[in-house]
Motif scaffolding. Structure first.
Motif, short mmCIF file in Angstrom:
data_model
loop_
_atom_site.label_atom_id
_atom_site.label_comp_id
_atom_site.label_asym_id
_atom_site.label_seq_id
_atom_site.Cartn_x
_atom_site.Cartn_y
_atom_site.Cartn_z
N LEU A 147 -0.84 -5.96 12.18
CA LEU A 147 -0.15 -4.82 11.55
C LEU A 147 0.24 -5.13 10.11
N MET A 154 1.47 -5.42 4.12
CA MET A 154 2.86 -5.85 4.00
C MET A 154 2.94 -7.14 3.20
N MET A 204 9.23 -1.75 7.26
CA MET A 204 7.88 -1.29 7.60
C MET A 204 7.86 -0.80 9.05
N SER A 248 0.82 -1.20 0.00
CA SER A 248 0.00 0.00 0.00
C SER A 248 0.86 1.25 0.00
N ARG A 273 9.46 2.66 10.13
CA ARG A 273 8.74 3.93 10.04
C ARG A 273 8.63 4.58 11.42
N THR A 304 -1.26 -2.92 7.04
CA THR A 304 -0.34 -2.15 6.20
C THR A 304 -0.14 -2.77 4.82
N ARG A 344 -0.20 3.84 1.36
CA ARG A 344 -0.59 4.50 2.60
C ARG A 344 0.55 4.48 3.63
N TYR A 345 1.29 3.38 3.67
CA TYR A 345 2.36 3.22 4.65
C TYR A 345 3.66 2.85 3.94
#
Length: 191
Positions: free
Chosen positions: A169, A175, A37, A2, A40, A173, A4-5
């Motif tokens: 998570l 991932m 990831m 994504s 961040r 996200t 987004r992250y």
């Protein structure tokens, strides 16, 4: 993955994170996406991996590395976490020297080729993952029958809980597993 992250850039991370990630890259031959990831948020990265290391490298446990990875793959399959099933499935295949075990456990540990001890571990992890409020003396007794004690039950519960967090998570996200994980442990290494 994504937008987004976006993952952290290795060059922008604090030195302690960068050193750990480069050590993992040296060992694996690539940087697992999870490190970037979580990178961040460096404080959360440190907390997550400190607890990860405390559980996964704890001395005095009756759980082997294979047992611990089997727990992760079992509950990650239940939680539909593609990243953890693929990444930890690769590690499980390698430590068990079994190219089939991770796929079996990820789908259903009940149908996997497990020992009674391994099945008891997966049964306990499953109950912690899906119905922890129903845990009782019989669940601990089932572990005790296989030489596992209450501290081992704690380890199973803690690994299940930590990777439940990780699964959620990873799913939130979007991932994705590194491509390298898919082939690891599937065929014997060439000498």
């Amino acid at each position: 993955m994504s937008d987004r992250y976006p993952v952290a850039d290795l060059a922008d991370l604090p030195e302690d994170l960068r050193e750990r990630i480069l050590a993992e890259q040296e060992k694996a031959g690539f940087v697992p996406e999870v490190f970037l990831m979580f990178g961040r948020r460096p404080a959360e990265w440190r907390a997550f991996f400190a607890y990860h290391d405390a559980l996964m490298e704890r001395e005095g446990s009756n759980l082997s590395k294979a047992d611990k990875e089997m727990i992760i793959v079992t509950i990650s399959g239940q939680n539909n976490c593609q990243f953890c099933v693929v990444a930890h499935g690769a590690i499980l295949r390698i430590v068990k020297k079994d190219p089939y075990i991770a796929d079996q456990v990820a789908v259903s540990h009940h149908k996997a080729e497990l020992t009674p001890r391994e099945r008891a571990i997966c049964d306990f992890a499953t109950k912690v993952n899906l119905r922890s409020d129903e845990l009782g003396d019989a669940d601990f007794a089932a572990l005790h029958e296989h030489g596992l004690d209450d501290e081992d039950a704690w380890d199973i519960a803690a690994i299940t809980a930590l990777f439940g967090l990780s699964n959620r998570l990873a799913n939130a996200t979007d991932m994705r597993p590194n491509a390298e994980f898919y082939a690891m442990g599937r065929t014997p290494r060439q000498k």
